[in-house]
Design a protein around this motif. Structure first.
Motif, short mmCIF file in Angstrom:
data_model
loop_
_atom_site.label_atom_id
_atom_site.label_comp_id
_atom_site.label_asym_id
_atom_site.label_seq_id
_atom_site.Cartn_x
_atom_site.Cartn_y
_atom_site.Cartn_z
N ALA A 1 0.76 -1.14 0.10
CA ALA A 1 -0.16 0.05 -0.10
C ALA A 1 0.83 1.22 -0.19
N GLY B 1 0.56 -5.21 0.65
CA GLY B 1 -0.61 -5.03 -0.30
C GLY B 1 0.05 -5.83 -1.84
N ILE C 1 2.26 3.87 1.65
CA ILE C 1 2.30 4.45 3.20
C ILE C 1 2.02 5.63 3.51
N1 CO8 Z 1 4.51 3.40 -0.01
C1 CO8 Z 1 4.83 4.78 -0.53
N2 CO8 Z 1 6.11 4.96 -0.85
C2 CO8 Z 1 6.99 4.10 -0.80
C3 CO8 Z 1 6.83 2.65 -0.59
C4 CO8 Z 1 5.29 2.31 -0.11
N3 CO8 Z 1 4.87 1.17 0.34
N4 CO8 Z 1 7.73 1.78 -0.87
C5 CO8 Z 1 8.78 2.42 -1.22
N5 CO8 Z 1 8.45 3.82 -1.22
C6 CO8 Z 1 9.21 5.03 -1.75
C7 CO8 Z 1 10.22 5.34 -0.86
O1 CO8 Z 1 9.57 6.11 -0.04
C8 CO8 Z 1 10.97 5.95 -1.62
O2 CO8 Z 1 10.63 7.42 -1.83
P1 CO8 Z 1 11.53 8.64 -2.17
O3 CO8 Z 1 12.27 8.61 -3.24
O4 CO8 Z 1 10.86 10.04 -2.00
O5 CO8 Z 1 12.53 8.57 -0.65
C9 CO8 Z 1 11.02 5.54 -3.05
O6 CO8 Z 1 9.85 4.67 -2.98
C10 CO8 Z 1 11.90 4.40 -3.20
O7 CO8 Z 1 12.17 3.59 -2.06
P2 CO8 Z 1 13.75 2.99 -1.64
O8 CO8 Z 1 14.71 4.06 -1.63
O9 CO8 Z 1 13.18 2.37 -0.25
O10 CO8 Z 1 13.55 1.91 -2.71
P3 CO8 Z 1 14.77 0.51 -2.80
O11 CO8 Z 1 14.70 0.10 -4.07
O12 CO8 Z 1 15.98 0.80 -1.84
O13 CO8 Z 1 13.71 -0.60 -1.97
C11 CO8 Z 1 11.87 -1.66 -1.21
C12 CO8 Z 1 12.33 -1.15 -2.46
C13 CO8 Z 1 12.66 -3.01 -0.54
C14 CO8 Z 1 10.37 -2.09 -1.95
C15 CO8 Z 1 11.58 -0.70 -0.07
O14 CO8 Z 1 11.09 0.64 -0.56
C16 CO8 Z 1 10.55 -0.89 0.93
O15 CO8 Z 1 10.66 -1.77 1.79
N6 CO8 Z 1 9.31 -0.48 0.76
C17 CO8 Z 1 8.38 -0.54 1.82
C18 CO8 Z 1 7.76 -1.70 1.97
C19 CO8 Z 1 6.72 -1.99 3.28
O16 CO8 Z 1 6.94 -1.92 3.94
N7 CO8 Z 1 5.25 -2.31 2.63
C20 CO8 Z 1 4.31 -2.57 3.61
C21 CO8 Z 1 3.18 -1.84 3.15
S1 CO8 Z 1 2.14 -2.25 4.20
C22 CO8 Z 1 0.85 -2.42 3.22
O17 CO8 Z 1 0.89 -2.87 2.01
C23 CO8 Z 1 -0.45 -2.54 3.73
C24 CO8 Z 1 -0.86 -1.65 4.84
C25 CO8 Z 1 -0.44 -0.17 4.56
C26 CO8 Z 1 -0.64 0.73 5.44
C27 CO8 Z 1 0.62 1.73 5.92
C28 CO8 Z 1 0.11 2.71 7.04
C29 CO8 Z 1 -0.24 2.49 8.23
#
Ligand code: CO8
Length: 261
Positions: free
Chosen positions: A69, A112, A71
């Motif tokens: 999702a 998600g 975030i």
């Molecule tokens: N939502 C919004 N932005 C995101 C997300 C996300 N899920 N994932 C990555 N981004 C953004 C980062 O903030 C970053 O933004 P910016 O360039 O402005 O700093 C950009 O994308 C690039 O991210 P990274 O530098 O981290 O990219 P990498 O290639 O190094 O890593 C990953 C990729 C491994 C996918 C890493 O970004 C990551 O771990 N992301 C988060 C994964 C996560 O925790 N997902 C769980 C989501 S929870 C869910 O899906 C259901 C509930 C949602 C509710 C949340 C609020 C309570």
């Protein structure tokens, strides 16, 4: 494009009756903002009624299928916001899409994103794929069926390890566990999924539809109650301090400190 006006989903229908969809938010790692889910729901809604579509392939990027999702969009939501969230309707449209849906997954498939992958009927994964439900790091839990579908697909112990410890599963392990049907070189993931979609699209479409619905019935009855429970639990967690801390830590790129409140 198959459906005009979409930016988060790229789409193309070809003369093999295969509709190809690609998640298209590379800068945000294909995070599933509401607009993306809306576009996907609308596209599948049209495809459901269109006899020129017999099978759909859904894919993401080379390094990230979808990071979950969005975030930033979810950060300030309250339990009431979650209760009223149109996202639930979009997920329902994806769940009730009644033609075969093949997922082609490379790279990170998280939260998600993994829940979306599990809505696909068959998954083909590149060797570089990593599957995870890291919601607990944000003080919450999966909210689009992750706790239910993952448990059905890979069993309790492995599902618990992913949901409680936020440990990722490799493509190879995902194949052993039954989450994906086949693992291949990442350059071939889409082509393999597309070739499979062409085979399925050559079968009688009404039989394919009823075959899909019948296979899903093997687990549907149990699923309904679990999905409703998970949804309520997901919403409840939006009232916790740990959720605020988990989200703040993600945005500030630091380790969270959880207190159980
Ligand atoms: N939502 C919004 N932005 C995101 C997300 C996300 N899920 N994932 C990555 N981004 C953004 C980062 O903030 C970053 O933004 P910016 O360039 O402005 O700093 C950009 O994308 C690039 O991210 P990274 O530098 O981290 O990219 P990498 O290639 O190094 O890593 C990953 C990729 C491994 C996918 C890493 O970004 C990551 O771990 N992301 C988060 C994964 C996560 O925790 N997902 C769980 C989501 S929870 C869910 O899906 C259901 C509930 C949602 C509710 C949340 C609020 C309570």
């Amino acid at each position: 494009p198959y459906l005009d006006g979409c930016t988060d989903i790229l789409s193309e229908l070809d003369d093999k009756y295969v509709l190809s969809l690609r998640l298209n938010r590379p800068k945000a790692r294909n995070a599933l903002r509401t607009q993306l889910l809306h576009e996907l729901a609308q596209t599948l809604g049209k495809a459901n009624r269109d006899e020129h579509v017999r099978c759909v392939v859904l894919t993401g990027g080379e390094k990230v299928f979808a990071a979950g999702a969005d975030i930033t969009e979810m950060a300030d939501k309250t339990p009431v916001d979650v209760l009223n969230d149109p996202r639930a309707d979009h997920w329902a449209a994806i769940r009730t899409f009644n033609k075969p849906l093949i997922g082609a997954v490379n790279g990170f498939c998280l939260g998600g994103g993994n829940e979306l992958a599990m809505h696909c009927d068959i998954l083909i994964a590149g060797k570089n794929a990593q599957f995870g439900q890291p919601e607990i790091n944000l003080g919450i839990i999966p909210g689009a069926g992750g706790t239910q579908r993952l448990t059905q697909m890979i069993g309790k112990s492995k599902a618990m390890r992913m949901v409680l410890a936020a440990q990722f599963m490799s493509a190879e392990d995902a194949e052993k566990a039954g989450l994906v049907a086949e693992v291949c070189e990442p350059e071939l993931t889409y082509d393999k999924a597309y070739a499979l979609a062409c085979v399925i699209a050559s079968k009688p479409p009404v039989a394919a539809r009823l075959a899909k619905e019948s296979v899903l019935k093997a687990s549907d009855a149990l699923l309904a109650e679990g999905l409703a429970f998970e949804r309520k639990a997901f919403g409840t967690l939006f009232a916790t301090e740990d959720k605020a801390e988990g989200v703040a830590a993600f945005m500030e790129k630091r380790k969270p400190v959880f207190k159980g409140r």
